[in-house]
Each structure stands twice: as structure tokens, then as C-alpha cells.
Design an enzyme around this catalytic site. Structure first.
Site, PDB file in Angstrom:
ATOM      1  N   TYR A  27       0.846  -1.201   0.000  1.00 22.30           N
ATOM      2  CA  TYR A  27       0.000   0.000   0.000  1.00 22.30           C
ATOM      3  C   TYR A  27       0.877   1.245   0.000  1.00 22.30           C
ATOM      4  CZ  TYR A  27      -4.249  -2.556   1.378  1.00 22.30           C
ATOM      5  OH  TYR A  27      -5.326  -3.388   1.421  1.00 22.30           O
ATOM      6  N   ARG A  50      -2.907 -11.860   4.207  1.00 19.67           N
ATOM      7  CA  ARG A  50      -4.276 -11.533   3.796  1.00 19.67           C
ATOM      8  C   ARG A  50      -4.533 -12.031   2.372  1.00 19.67           C
ATOM      9  NH1 ARG A  50      -7.672  -7.987   5.057  1.00 19.67           N
ATOM     10  NH2 ARG A  50      -8.972  -9.790   4.717  1.00 19.67           N
ATOM     11  N   HIS A  99     -10.606  -2.847  -0.930  1.00 14.92           N
ATOM     12  CA  HIS A  99     -11.503  -2.242   0.067  1.00 14.92           C
ATOM     13  C   HIS A  99     -12.558  -1.399  -0.654  1.00 14.92           C
ATOM     14  CE1 HIS A  99      -8.932  -3.126   3.625  1.00 14.92           C
ATOM     15  NE2 HIS A  99      -7.961  -3.089   2.735  1.00 14.92           N
TER      16      HIS A  99
HETATM   17 FE   LIG Z   1      -6.159  -4.293   2.952  1.00 12.25          FE
END
Ligand SMILES: [Fe+2]
Lengths: 192, 268
Positions: free
Chosen positions: B134, B183, B188
Site C-alpha cells: 500500500y 491476507r 476495500h
Molecule cells: Fe487491505
């Protein structure tokens, strides 16, 4: 109130906002429903706590409210604020010590005799689904006494929903996701 | 400055994947027994789900308190073309060059619990890049940042509730819930309805992800049918020739309360 009709479709599950929303959801003036220079601007603020009483540094809050006259507005421009249009909605990420601030106005009563409140939604890392609650203004004690939601709560629970008016006119309400002072969170009809 | 997630997560342990998986299995087994005894199927995640360690101190312990929605709760903020530029739904054109990774289109519809399209409303997305990283200062995963990919998009739904994002398929990424935790790849999503009580944030997953069974966030939804609702479908009709593969994902919000309450009031 009559029974809410059954849903035709099953709602999609929620999931946590996670830790990495900080570069995606906040935007310029996101927490300024009105400019600080607005003659009736009010600071709404508080701290978001976990079950150990520690401040949560990674929560995101949103408020949605009527204007000063109690009108529910339907104005675009929340994401690109021009400093003049009141859209009724704001968003803020809490700071490193769990503190949030909105600049807004006191919402008016949406109906004669109703207790004015601001709707609040809480998202956080570690919180698997959003939570809803209300922030009531403290002044109209007669209206507060007649409010159906508040009437269904204990004194201790009621306190978690009514903001304190500070000396400078600010509204203060802390949010406790868990613990002795746990905020009353709400469910509404037709969630499943 | 590096962020030590253990200090952010006082409840985090050095549990193994086996420990976490065993905890998930036992919670799911209790749920299956309850289903067999006639309990209504769950449709939302548990907020109290210990295998996701960060949830321990961050979930309410009391039941949610029922509220009859009033005035402001029956309406939603208005978003529109003034808020969002049409190009914001293409996450692959935000920089000078093409981002690295598998170009995909994710499209579908936003509906309410009555099956009505949610038109003219805001949809926001954010995600990791093709390496699982990210663009966020707290993301310390040692995978490359892509200078051509931020991973943030917005759009306004069309008249039939439709939305479409062009992006790069995100990769799985490690996190500190337990030892060797990863994950499943996800995007999202943040959604608004016609009533603010329909507000939701969730995650969309990709079909067949081998990490599903291991992930305490995904498995916090105890019901398999409900979990399946977060998984997009590969869709050849969204896939475009020599350009991008396509996925379909429809989102259903809770039911609006405004319509039926107004109708009821009209009958008085
Ligand atoms: Fe995430």
C-alpha cells in the site's frame, strides 16, 4: 411502529476498514462541515477508546446531521468543499492520540419538540463492522426527556450519547468501543 | 520510523497459523450446530472474533440497541459529479506511466435490500498494488511501491446502480496478526445508500484464493453463503479483448427505512 417489511435480498457483509485507509479516505477539509470563520461554527470533538481505556489511533469517523434550522440538506460538494455550501456530512481520521475534531454547527430540531442529534458512524482497524450511534445536544432537557431512544436506556447508557457543552461552546463526546463506559451503539430495522 | 504493530496490538500473540485456524474451526463448528438447531443464518461478520486479535478490545460487549430511525437517519448525504471526476474510476491512469501488474476491470451494481438500484451514490475503493504494497506510511512490507500506482479510486453509481473500476489486481500481503499471516488479495470498498443507516465498508475478494481458509478477517463471517457474497466472479463479458480481464461483483446494502415508513405514515 409497524413491522418493517422483509428484505428481498441478503445484504453483503461488512469488513474492517483495516489499517491502510489513511491515504485513501481522508480529503482536504473533510472534517469542516462549515468553515471555522462561520459565525456559528462549533467544534465537536472527543477521543475514541478501546476496552482498556487506551486511545485508538486508527479509527475513522463520519457524521451526518441537519443544518441549524433542522433542515436535512441534499447538496453535493462534500468532497470538494467550497467553504459556503453546507452538505451535512463530514469525515475525519482520529489523530495519533485517538482525538477527533469536526467543525460544524449545532443541528436544529428536525421536528418541533424533538431532541436534536448528530448521527455518527465509527470505523476502525480491529473493528470488523461499522458502528452507528447518536450524539445528542445537551441543552433541550425537555426534548431529551421525551426522546424514545434515550427513554429506553439506563442513566449510565444515556450519558454515552449526550455531548457535553464546554465553556468555549464546543461539544465534547468520547467514544468507548468497549468497557465500563461503553458507548451505546445502535441497530436499525431491515439490517438482515 | 518503523511502526511496531505489537505495540499497536497489545493483544497480539505469536500464535501460529495452526492455532488461529483451530480457533476459527471451533467457532465455526459451534455456529454449524446452532444452524442445525434452527437458528437463523448469520449474514454479517462477528465483531467479537478472537482469532482476529485486534478485535479483542475493539468490539462492543453489549448487544446493539434497537433504534427506530428518525429524520436524519432516513436520508443520506448527496454526492455527485461535483464531488468526483469521471477519470477517478480508472486507477491505472493516475501517473505518467502504466502500473505494473494484471490490468482488471471490476464492475457491478449497488442495490438495496429490496433489490432497488442505489443510483447517483459514492463508491470509494483502495487497495495494495501488484506486489502487495500500500502507498501508506504505516505499510512496512518490504515489497516495491509502484510509482505509477496509488491504489485509490472513486465513482458515482449510474441510474441502475452500476459502477466500474479499472485497476491492477492486488496481491496478498503479510500482516502481524499471528506468525506467517497473509491476507487474501482484496479491494476495500466504501459504500453509501439512500439512508445513512445503510453506510458500509467492506472488502471484495477474488475467486479461488487459497488464503481464504486461513484468514481470520474473512472467516469472521461464520456463514459460508455470507462469505461467498464478498467474492467477485470472473466474467468473460466484462473482460475486453487484448486489454483487461473482468470481474463482476454486486453489493447489497441493508434495507431502506424511508420508503416503507413514509408509506405507513400516508395510511394514517
Ligand atoms: Fe487491505
Amino acid at each position: 411502529m409497524a413491522q418493517a417489511p422483509e428484505l428481498k435480498l441478503v445484504p453483503t457483509p461488512g469488513q474492517t476498514i483495516g489499517p491502510f485507509y489513511g491515504y485513501a479516505l481522508p480529503f482536504a477539509k473533510d472534517n469542516e462541515l462549515v468553515n471555522q470563520a462561520h459565525p456559528n461554527s462549533v467544534r465537536l470533538h472527543g477521543v475514541v477508546y478501546d476496552g482498556k481505556g487506551e486511545a485508538i489511533p486508527d479509527a475513522l469517523l463520519e457524521i451526518w446531521q441537519a443544518d441549524e434550522a433542522g433542515n436535512i440538506v441534499s447538496e453535493q460538494g462534500s468532497l470538494v468543499r467550497d467553504g459556503y455550501t453546507f452538505t451535512g456530512w463530514g469525515r475525519t481520521a482520529v489523530d495519533n492520540v485517538g482525538h477527533y475534531t469536526f467543525t460544524t454547527v449545532n443541528p436544529g430540531a428536525t421536528e418541533e419538540g424533538k431532541a436534536p442529534f448528530i448521527m455518527l458512524t465509527v470505523f476502525a482497524r480491529g473493528l470488523l463492522n461499522r458502528l452507528f450511534t447518536r450524539i445528542y445536544l445537551p441543552e433541550d432537557t425537555a426534548a431529551l426527556a421525551n426522546d424514545p431512544l434515550l427513554a429506553s436506556l439506563t442513566d449510565a447508557e444515556r450519558k454515552t450519547l449526550i455531548a457535553t457543552r464546554e465553556a468555549d461552546g464546543s461539544l465534547r463526546l468520547d467514544i468507548h468501543l468497549q468497557g465500563k463506559e461503553e458507548t451505546v451503539f445502535l441497530s436499525y430495522p431491515r439490517e438482515s | 520510523m518503523s511502526t511496531n504493530n505489537k505495540t499497536l496490538d497489545p493483544a497480539a500473540t505469536t500464535a501460529s497459523q495452526e492455532d488461529i485456524s483451530a480457533e476459527i474451526s471451533s467457532i465455526h463448528e459451534v455456529y454449524r450446530q446452532q444452524l442445525l438447531s434452527g437458528m437463523k443464518a448469520e449474514t454479517q461478520p462477528r465483531v467479537d472474533f478472537a482469532p482476529y486479535r485486534s478485535s479483542l478490545l475493539r468490539h462492543p460487549t453489549k448487544n446493539l440497541h434497537h433504534a427506530d430511525p428518525e429524520t436524519i437517519e432516513l436520508y443520506s448525504p448527496a454526492f455527485g459529479q461535483r464531488d468526483v471526476h469521471a477519470l477517478e474510476s480508472d486507477l491505472t491512469i493516475q501517473h505518467n506511466g502504466e502500473p505494473i501488474g494484471e490490468r482488471i476491470v471490476v464492475s457491478g451494481r449497488v442495490l438495496d435490500g429490496d433489490g432497488r438500484p442505489v443510483a447517483g451514490q459514492l463508491v470509494e475503493v483502495w487497495q495494495a498494488n501488484a506486489a502487495g504494497r500500500y502507498v501508506h506510511k504505516r505499510d512496512q512490507h518490504p515489497a516495491p511501491i509502484d510509482p505509477n500506482f496509488t491504489g485509490v479510486g472513486r465513482t458515482i453509481t449510474g441510474a441502475n446502480g452500476e459502477y466500474s473500476f479499472t485497476t491492477i489486481k492486488p496481491a496478498p500481503y503479510p500482516w502481524k496478526n499471528h506468525h506467517n499471516a497473509w491476507r487474501p488479495a482484496h479491494i476495500h470498498f466504501s459504500l453509501f445508500g439512500t439512508d445513512f443507516t445503510q453506510r458500509m465498508i467492506t472488502q471484495m475478494y477474488f475467486p479461488g484464493d487459497p488464503l481464504f481458509a486461513l484468514d481470520p478477517i474473512y472467516q469472521s463471517i461464520t456463514d459460508q453463503d455470507a462469505r461467498d457474497r464478498l467474492v467477485a466472479t470472473y466474467d468473460q463479458s466484462i473482460t475486453s479483448h487484448e486489454w483487461a480481464t473482468g470481474y463482476n461483483w454486486d453489493i447489497v446494502l441493508t434495507g431502506s427505512n424511508r420508503t416503507w415508513m413514509e408509506e405507513e405514515e400516508g395510511e394514517h
